[in-house]
Design a protein around this motif. Structure first.
Motif, PDB file in Angstrom:
ATOM      1  N   VAL A  96      -5.427   6.425 -47.267  1.00 40.77           N
ATOM      2  CA  VAL A  96      -6.182   5.651 -48.265  1.00 40.77           C
ATOM      3  C   VAL A  96      -5.551   5.853 -49.641  1.00 40.77           C
ATOM      4  CG1 VAL A  96      -8.457   5.166 -49.222  1.00 40.77           C
ATOM      5  CG2 VAL A  96      -8.262   6.029 -46.883  1.00 40.77           C
ATOM      6  N   GLU A  97      -5.173   7.080 -49.953  1.00 38.73           N
ATOM      7  CA  GLU A  97      -4.543   7.355 -51.252  1.00 38.73           C
ATOM      8  C   GLU A  97      -3.209   6.620 -51.383  1.00 38.73           C
ATOM      9  OE1 GLU A  97      -4.288  11.622 -51.548  1.00 38.73           O
ATOM     10  OE2 GLU A  97      -6.127  11.693 -52.754  1.00 38.73           O
ATOM     11  N   HIS A  98      -2.433   6.614 -50.295  1.00 37.65           N
ATOM     12  CA  HIS A  98      -1.129   5.940 -50.336  1.00 37.65           C
ATOM     13  C   HIS A  98      -1.301   4.446 -50.607  1.00 37.65           C
ATOM     14  CE1 HIS A  98       3.118   5.292 -49.448  1.00 37.65           C
ATOM     15  NE2 HIS A  98       2.752   4.267 -48.696  1.00 37.65           N
ATOM     16  N   VAL A  99      -2.237   3.833 -49.906  1.00 40.35           N
ATOM     17  CA  VAL A  99      -2.482   2.400 -50.110  1.00 40.35           C
ATOM     18  C   VAL A  99      -2.994   2.147 -51.528  1.00 40.35           C
ATOM     19  CG1 VAL A  99      -3.841   0.406 -49.340  1.00 40.35           C
ATOM     20  CG2 VAL A  99      -2.930   2.016 -47.657  1.00 40.35           C
ATOM     21  N   SER A 100      -3.821   3.051 -52.037  1.00 42.77           N
ATOM     22  CA  SER A 100      -4.343   2.873 -53.400  1.00 42.77           C
ATOM     23  C   SER A 100      -3.224   2.942 -54.436  1.00 42.77           C
ATOM     24  CB  SER A 100      -5.425   3.915 -53.699  1.00 42.77           C
ATOM     25  OG  SER A 100      -4.889   5.217 -53.760  1.00 42.77           O
ATOM     26  N   TRP A 101      -2.211   3.781 -54.196  1.00 39.11           N
ATOM     27  CA  TRP A 101      -1.084   3.850 -55.118  1.00 39.11           C
ATOM     28  C   TRP A 101      -0.258   2.559 -55.073  1.00 39.11           C
ATOM     29  CZ3 TRP A 101      -0.366   6.592 -59.216  1.00 39.11           C
ATOM     30  CH2 TRP A 101      -0.933   7.868 -59.320  1.00 39.11           C
ATOM     31  N   LEU A 102      -0.121   1.965 -53.904  1.00 37.71           N
ATOM     32  CA  LEU A 102       0.585   0.685 -53.794  1.00 37.71           C
ATOM     33  C   LEU A 102      -0.177  -0.410 -54.544  1.00 37.71           C
ATOM     34  CD1 LEU A 102       1.679   0.677 -50.022  1.00 37.71           C
ATOM     35  CD2 LEU A 102       3.053   1.255 -52.030  1.00 37.71           C
ATOM     36  N   ILE A 103      -1.496  -0.371 -54.436  1.00 40.89           N
ATOM     37  CA  ILE A 103      -2.328  -1.343 -55.168  1.00 40.89           C
ATOM     38  C   ILE A 103      -2.193  -1.117 -56.670  1.00 40.89           C
ATOM     39  CG2 ILE A 103      -4.703  -2.083 -55.623  1.00 40.89           C
ATOM     40  CD1 ILE A 103      -5.317  -1.356 -52.675  1.00 40.89           C
ATOM     41  N   TYR A 104      -2.204   0.152 -57.072  1.00 45.99           N
ATOM     42  CA  TYR A 104      -2.071   0.480 -58.497  1.00 45.99           C
ATOM     43  C   TYR A 104      -0.743  -0.053 -59.042  1.00 45.99           C
ATOM     44  CZ  TYR A 104      -1.425   3.279 -62.722  1.00 45.99           C
ATOM     45  OH  TYR A 104      -1.191   3.685 -64.020  1.00 45.99           O
ATOM     46  N   ALA A 105       0.339   0.118 -58.253  1.00 46.97           N
ATOM     47  CA  ALA A 105       1.650  -0.373 -58.690  1.00 46.97           C
ATOM     48  C   ALA A 105       1.638  -1.888 -58.841  1.00 46.97           C
ATOM     49  CB  ALA A 105       2.726   0.051 -57.689  1.00 46.97           C
ATOM     50  N   ARG A 106       0.970  -2.586 -57.916  1.00 45.81           N
ATOM     51  CA  ARG A 106       0.891  -4.040 -58.001  1.00 45.81           C
ATOM     52  C   ARG A 106       0.080  -4.469 -59.230  1.00 45.81           C
ATOM     53  NH1 ARG A 106       1.353  -8.615 -54.759  1.00 45.81           N
ATOM     54  NH2 ARG A 106       3.121  -7.449 -53.907  1.00 45.81           N
ATOM     55  N   ARG A 107      -1.015  -3.760 -59.508  1.00 42.42           N
ATOM     56  CA  ARG A 107      -1.823  -4.097 -60.690  1.00 42.42           C
ATOM     57  C   ARG A 107      -1.013  -3.899 -61.968  1.00 42.42           C
ATOM     58  NH1 ARG A 107      -8.000  -1.756 -59.799  1.00 42.42           N
ATOM     59  NH2 ARG A 107      -8.450  -2.848 -57.827  1.00 42.42           N
ATOM     60  N   LEU A 150     -13.738  -3.053 -58.433  1.00 41.28           N
ATOM     61  CA  LEU A 150     -13.493  -1.810 -57.687  1.00 41.28           C
ATOM     62  C   LEU A 150     -12.209  -1.168 -58.188  1.00 41.28           C
ATOM     63  CD1 LEU A 150     -14.252  -2.872 -53.977  1.00 41.28           C
ATOM     64  CD2 LEU A 150     -15.817  -1.844 -55.645  1.00 41.28           C
ATOM     65  N   ASP A 151     -12.172   0.161 -58.195  1.00 40.62           N
ATOM     66  CA  ASP A 151     -10.926   0.836 -58.550  1.00 40.62           C
ATOM     67  C   ASP A 151      -9.963   0.751 -57.359  1.00 40.62           C
ATOM     68  OD1 ASP A 151     -11.674   2.796 -56.683  1.00 40.62           O
ATOM     69  OD2 ASP A 151     -12.566   4.081 -58.214  1.00 40.62           O
ATOM     70  N   CYS A 152      -8.750   1.246 -57.551  1.00 41.15           N
ATOM     71  CA  CYS A 152      -7.715   1.115 -56.519  1.00 41.15           C
ATOM     72  C   CYS A 152      -8.106   1.807 -55.217  1.00 41.15           C
ATOM     73  CB  CYS A 152      -6.392   1.688 -57.043  1.00 41.15           C
ATOM     74  SG  CYS A 152      -5.710   0.801 -58.455  1.00 41.15           S
ATOM     75  N   PHE A 153      -8.717   2.981 -55.321  1.00 42.77           N
ATOM     76  CA  PHE A 153      -9.068   3.728 -54.113  1.00 42.77           C
ATOM     77  C   PHE A 153     -10.107   2.972 -53.294  1.00 42.77           C
ATOM     78  CE2 PHE A 153     -11.313   6.854 -51.574  1.00 42.77           C
ATOM     79  CZ  PHE A 153     -10.286   7.651 -51.079  1.00 42.77           C
ATOM     80  N   ARG A 154     -11.139   2.433 -53.973  1.00 38.95           N
ATOM     81  CA  ARG A 154     -12.194   1.733 -53.243  1.00 38.95           C
ATOM     82  C   ARG A 154     -11.705   0.382 -52.707  1.00 38.95           C
ATOM     83  NH1 ARG A 154     -17.176   3.171 -52.988  1.00 38.95           N
ATOM     84  NH2 ARG A 154     -18.031   1.052 -53.118  1.00 38.95           N
ATOM     85  N   GLN A 155     -10.765  -0.234 -53.407  1.00 41.00           N
ATOM     86  CA  GLN A 155     -10.167  -1.461 -52.864  1.00 41.00           C
ATOM     87  C   GLN A 155      -9.380  -1.138 -51.594  1.00 41.00           C
ATOM     88  OE1 GLN A 155      -7.892  -3.923 -55.577  1.00 41.00           O
ATOM     89  NE2 GLN A 155      -6.764  -4.904 -53.904  1.00 41.00           N
ATOM     90  N   ALA A 156      -8.620  -0.053 -51.633  1.00 37.09           N
ATOM     91  CA  ALA A 156      -7.865   0.355 -50.443  1.00 37.09           C
ATOM     92  C   ALA A 156      -8.813   0.660 -49.293  1.00 37.09           C
ATOM     93  CB  ALA A 156      -7.003   1.579 -50.771  1.00 37.09           C
ATOM     94  N   LEU A 157      -9.914   1.340 -49.596  1.00 38.49           N
ATOM     95  CA  LEU A 157     -10.885   1.684 -48.565  1.00 38.49           C
ATOM     96  C   LEU A 157     -11.521   0.432 -47.971  1.00 38.49           C
ATOM     97  CD1 LEU A 157     -12.274   4.012 -47.111  1.00 38.49           C
ATOM     98  CD2 LEU A 157     -13.998   4.038 -48.937  1.00 38.49           C
ATOM     99  N   LEU A 158     -11.853  -0.526 -48.813  1.00 39.82           N
ATOM    100  CA  LEU A 158     -12.441  -1.782 -48.341  1.00 39.82           C
ATOM    101  C   LEU A 158     -11.498  -2.473 -47.347  1.00 39.82           C
ATOM    102  CD1 LEU A 158     -14.217  -4.498 -50.439  1.00 39.82           C
ATOM    103  CD2 LEU A 158     -12.286  -5.155 -49.015  1.00 39.82           C
ATOM    104  N   LEU A 165      -8.966  -1.168 -45.582  1.00 42.14           N
ATOM    105  CA  LEU A 165      -8.768  -0.386 -44.365  1.00 42.14           C
ATOM    106  C   LEU A 165      -9.970  -0.494 -43.425  1.00 42.14           C
ATOM    107  CD1 LEU A 165      -7.010   2.794 -45.806  1.00 42.14           C
ATOM    108  CD2 LEU A 165      -5.984   0.958 -44.446  1.00 42.14           C
ATOM    109  N   VAL A 166     -11.172  -0.545 -43.979  1.00 46.51           N
ATOM    110  CA  VAL A 166     -12.366  -0.741 -43.150  1.00 46.51           C
ATOM    111  C   VAL A 166     -12.302  -2.102 -42.468  1.00 46.51           C
ATOM    112  CG1 VAL A 166     -14.865  -1.064 -43.188  1.00 46.51           C
ATOM    113  CG2 VAL A 166     -13.830   0.813 -44.481  1.00 46.51           C
ATOM    114  N   ARG A 199     -10.411 -11.815 -51.846  1.00 41.19           N
ATOM    115  CA  ARG A 199      -9.259 -11.718 -52.747  1.00 41.19           C
ATOM    116  C   ARG A 199      -8.623 -10.335 -52.680  1.00 41.19           C
ATOM    117  NH1 ARG A 199     -11.743 -13.338 -56.746  1.00 41.19           N
ATOM    118  NH2 ARG A 199     -12.119 -11.418 -57.912  1.00 41.19           N
ATOM    119  N   TYR A 200      -9.439  -9.282 -52.620  1.00 40.50           N
ATOM    120  CA  TYR A 200      -8.912  -7.919 -52.504  1.00 40.50           C
ATOM    121  C   TYR A 200      -8.140  -7.737 -51.194  1.00 40.50           C
ATOM    122  CZ  TYR A 200     -11.614  -6.113 -56.490  1.00 40.50           C
ATOM    123  OH  TYR A 200     -12.110  -5.849 -57.741  1.00 40.50           O
ATOM    124  N   VAL A 201      -8.709  -8.259 -50.105  1.00 42.69           N
ATOM    125  CA  VAL A 201      -8.050  -8.125 -48.799  1.00 42.69           C
ATOM    126  C   VAL A 201      -6.730  -8.878 -48.793  1.00 42.69           C
ATOM    127  CG1 VAL A 201      -8.197  -8.772 -46.348  1.00 42.69           C
ATOM    128  CG2 VAL A 201     -10.163  -7.717 -47.482  1.00 42.69           C
TER     129      VAL A 201
END
Length: 254
Positions: free
Chosen positions: A15-26, A36-44, A46-47, A71-73
């Motif tokens: 989840v942290e790794h995906v959140s960092w990829l999202i952060y880089a894209r933002r 949602l912050d990057c971590f919760r977007q990643a969690l959404l 992955l669920v 949009r997040y997905v």
């Protein structure tokens, strides 16, 4: 809708790794405030991939609108898919003396009987054909883009350039009878082997034993429930497969 607490069977590090990829894209896009912050977007995301939760229910659980969840997905799938290796990149390091396992799998989809191109006679259901190249131990190396379910495995392998790429690198390929006629470096079982001499039968037994670990790649892919029955557009299934491959690669490296 009534919210409830739940868990997801993926490592926290993923989840942290995906959140960092999202952060880089933002950062790349200069995005400002998000619901949602990057971590919760990643969690959404992955669920959604792991449990195949419908977007309206997922959105309600995370306190966002369905449109925002979609949009997040969509954004995260594109980010993950961009990290999936290409065919030639996946075969890097392999050469003469190595062997891989090639096979096809069907991603079931919701379609009506009139959607003939998506109907697989082999599996007796509608779906999308995905070709897989795996190491000898079953570790997936590469997943192809998705093609309509009635596409024959050999036709798909040729269209994706698998036959030529393995021939160029002189990589031995073990495949099932669907790939007979591929030639090049492909090796397939004999037909009617029980009517043939003993060494033909032994070849088929050895071939089946060496090819069996390839099922592990399919099991890993289908452990993400969204690929057990996809309800999205057929144009997005290839992106989902590439995104899941990136997640599997992260799991291996972790």
């Amino acid at each position: 809708m009534v919210p409830y607490r739940a868990t997801i069977d993926v490592p926290h590090e993923l989840v942290e790794h995906v959140s960092w990829l999202i952060y880089a894209r933002r950062c790349e896009r200069g995005s400002r405030w998000r619901k949602l912050d990057c971590f919760r977007q990643a969690l959404l995301v992955l669920v959604h991939l792991r449990k195949n939760e419908p977007l309206p229910a997922l959105a309600a659980g995370f306190g966002v609108s369905t449109a925002t969840a979609w949009r997040y997905v969509s954004e995260t799938l594109d980010v993950l898919a961009a990290w999936a290796p290409g065919l030639h990149e996946a075969l890097t390091g392999l050469g003469e003396g190595d062997h891989v396992i090639v096979d096809g799998t069907l991603i079931p989809i919701d379609r009506i009987a009139a959607d003939e191109p998506y109907y697989s006679m082999k599996h007796r259901k509608h779906g999308m054909n995905v070709q897989v190249i795996a190491r000898s131990d079953g570790t997936p190396l590469w997943f192809s883009r998705a093609t309509p379910g009635r596409t024959h495995d050999l036709t798909a392998a040729r269209a994706h350039g698998i036959v030529q790429a393995c021939l160029t690198r002189q990589v031995l390929v073990l495949a099932d009878r669907a790939y007979q006629g591929a030639g090049a470096t492909f090796r397939t079982p004999y037909y009617h082997h029980r009517e043939q001499p003993e060494h033909y039968q032994q070849f088929n037994r050895d071939h089946a034993r060496l090819r069996a670990p390839g099922e592990r790649a399919f099991a890993q892919l289908k452990s993400w429930r969204i690929l057990r029955r996809a309800r999205c557009s057929t144009r997005r299934i290839g992106t989902i497969v590439q995104a899941v491959h990136t997640l599997l690669t992260c799991s291996y490296s972790g």
